[in-house]
Design an enzyme around this catalytic site. Sequence first.
Site, mmCIF file in Angstrom:
data_model
loop_
_atom_site.group_PDB
_atom_site.id
_atom_site.type_symbol
_atom_site.label_atom_id
_atom_site.label_comp_id
_atom_site.label_asym_id
_atom_site.label_seq_id
_atom_site.Cartn_x
_atom_site.Cartn_y
_atom_site.Cartn_z
ATOM 1 N N HIS A 1 39.365 86.100 8.954
ATOM 2 C CA HIS A 1 39.868 84.773 8.605
ATOM 3 C C HIS A 1 40.832 84.890 7.425
ATOM 4 O O HIS A 1 40.749 85.828 6.645
ATOM 5 C CB HIS A 1 38.735 83.865 8.117
ATOM 6 C CG HIS A 1 37.564 83.757 9.032
ATOM 7 N ND1 HIS A 1 37.377 82.684 9.858
ATOM 8 C CD2 HIS A 1 36.495 84.573 9.230
ATOM 9 C CE1 HIS A 1 36.241 82.832 10.536
ATOM 10 N NE2 HIS A 1 35.682 83.967 10.181
ATOM 11 N N THR B 1 41.583 82.439 3.951
ATOM 12 C CA THR B 1 40.861 81.367 3.265
ATOM 13 C C THR B 1 41.616 80.038 3.360
ATOM 14 O O THR B 1 40.984 78.979 3.390
ATOM 15 C CB THR B 1 40.644 81.730 1.783
ATOM 16 O OG1 THR B 1 41.898 82.135 1.220
ATOM 17 C CG2 THR B 1 39.629 82.857 1.642
ATOM 18 N N GLU C 1 36.495 86.860 5.023
ATOM 19 C CA GLU C 1 37.514 85.918 4.566
ATOM 20 C C GLU C 1 38.530 86.676 3.711
ATOM 21 O O GLU C 1 38.165 87.315 2.713
ATOM 22 C CB GLU C 1 36.886 84.792 3.741
ATOM 23 C CG GLU C 1 36.099 83.781 4.564
ATOM 24 C CD GLU C 1 36.992 82.739 5.244
ATOM 25 O OE1 GLU C 1 38.222 82.772 5.033
ATOM 26 O OE2 GLU C 1 36.433 81.909 5.989
ATOM 27 N N ASP D 1 43.951 80.962 12.067
ATOM 28 C CA ASP D 1 43.836 82.094 11.149
ATOM 29 C C ASP D 1 43.316 83.357 11.859
ATOM 30 O O ASP D 1 42.654 83.241 12.880
ATOM 31 C CB ASP D 1 42.929 81.727 9.950
ATOM 32 C CG ASP D 1 41.495 81.384 10.345
ATOM 33 O OD1 ASP D 1 41.300 80.618 11.297
ATOM 34 O OD2 ASP D 1 40.573 81.913 9.702
HETATM 35 ZN ZN LIG Z 1 38.667 81.006 9.947
#
Ligand SMILES: [Zn+2]
Length: 229
Positions: A33, A35, A98, A150
Amino acid sequence: MQPDSPLVREVRPSPNTSARRNGHRVPDMVVLHYTGMATAQAALDLLCDPASNVSAHYVVLEDGAIIQSVPEALRAWHAGVSSWQGASDINSRSIGIEIVNGGHDFGLPPFPDGQIAAVIALLADILARHAIAPSGVVGHSDIAPLRKRDPGEAFPWAKLVAAGVAVAGPSTSLEAAPQDGADLLALQDRLWRDGYMIPVHGRLDDQTRAVLDALSRRRERTPVPWNGA
Ligand SMILES: [Zn+2]
């Protein structure tokens, strides 16, 4: 809480965890991902806020420092409504990372080399300890293409592929893909077998468009025609 990886610089426990369920004892996927927030601190605060109901196992800062927030043995809450290889509850079978980056809301800033080197090192460590194949490393947009963008088209997937911690998918985009018929059917079938939640019926529906959009985010802005491979 003890860090699971020797690469962890700091532990910052999140309360947003639960037991892995649906028969998943150990992770067999990693979800990447960004953030998508103004600062790393804002993202860390959110991931550790009991009211947010979100968390990730790891946060990789822009300078490459790695923070662990959830033990790998537990389920972190990062994937949301998602699907891969015909299964949902991706949180129970995955490790969530993340990567601090503003993302689309902040103009898709580049990911610093040192940060990507840290992501690659962490992935190599995780894949080795859990015997996860590089094909098990996916982006949030791959497992939730209708909802998520993302880690975004600025994320340098090619560096991960070159390092052996991810695999390249078919090189295509919505514009370059076959629009209907047997060629689209073949592409849908290939993507279904790769793990994408996509219908295999030879028609360009919304889910197929979303998956092709997700694929284009893995091409680092240089989509090329699918060659049938
Ligand atoms: Zn995500």
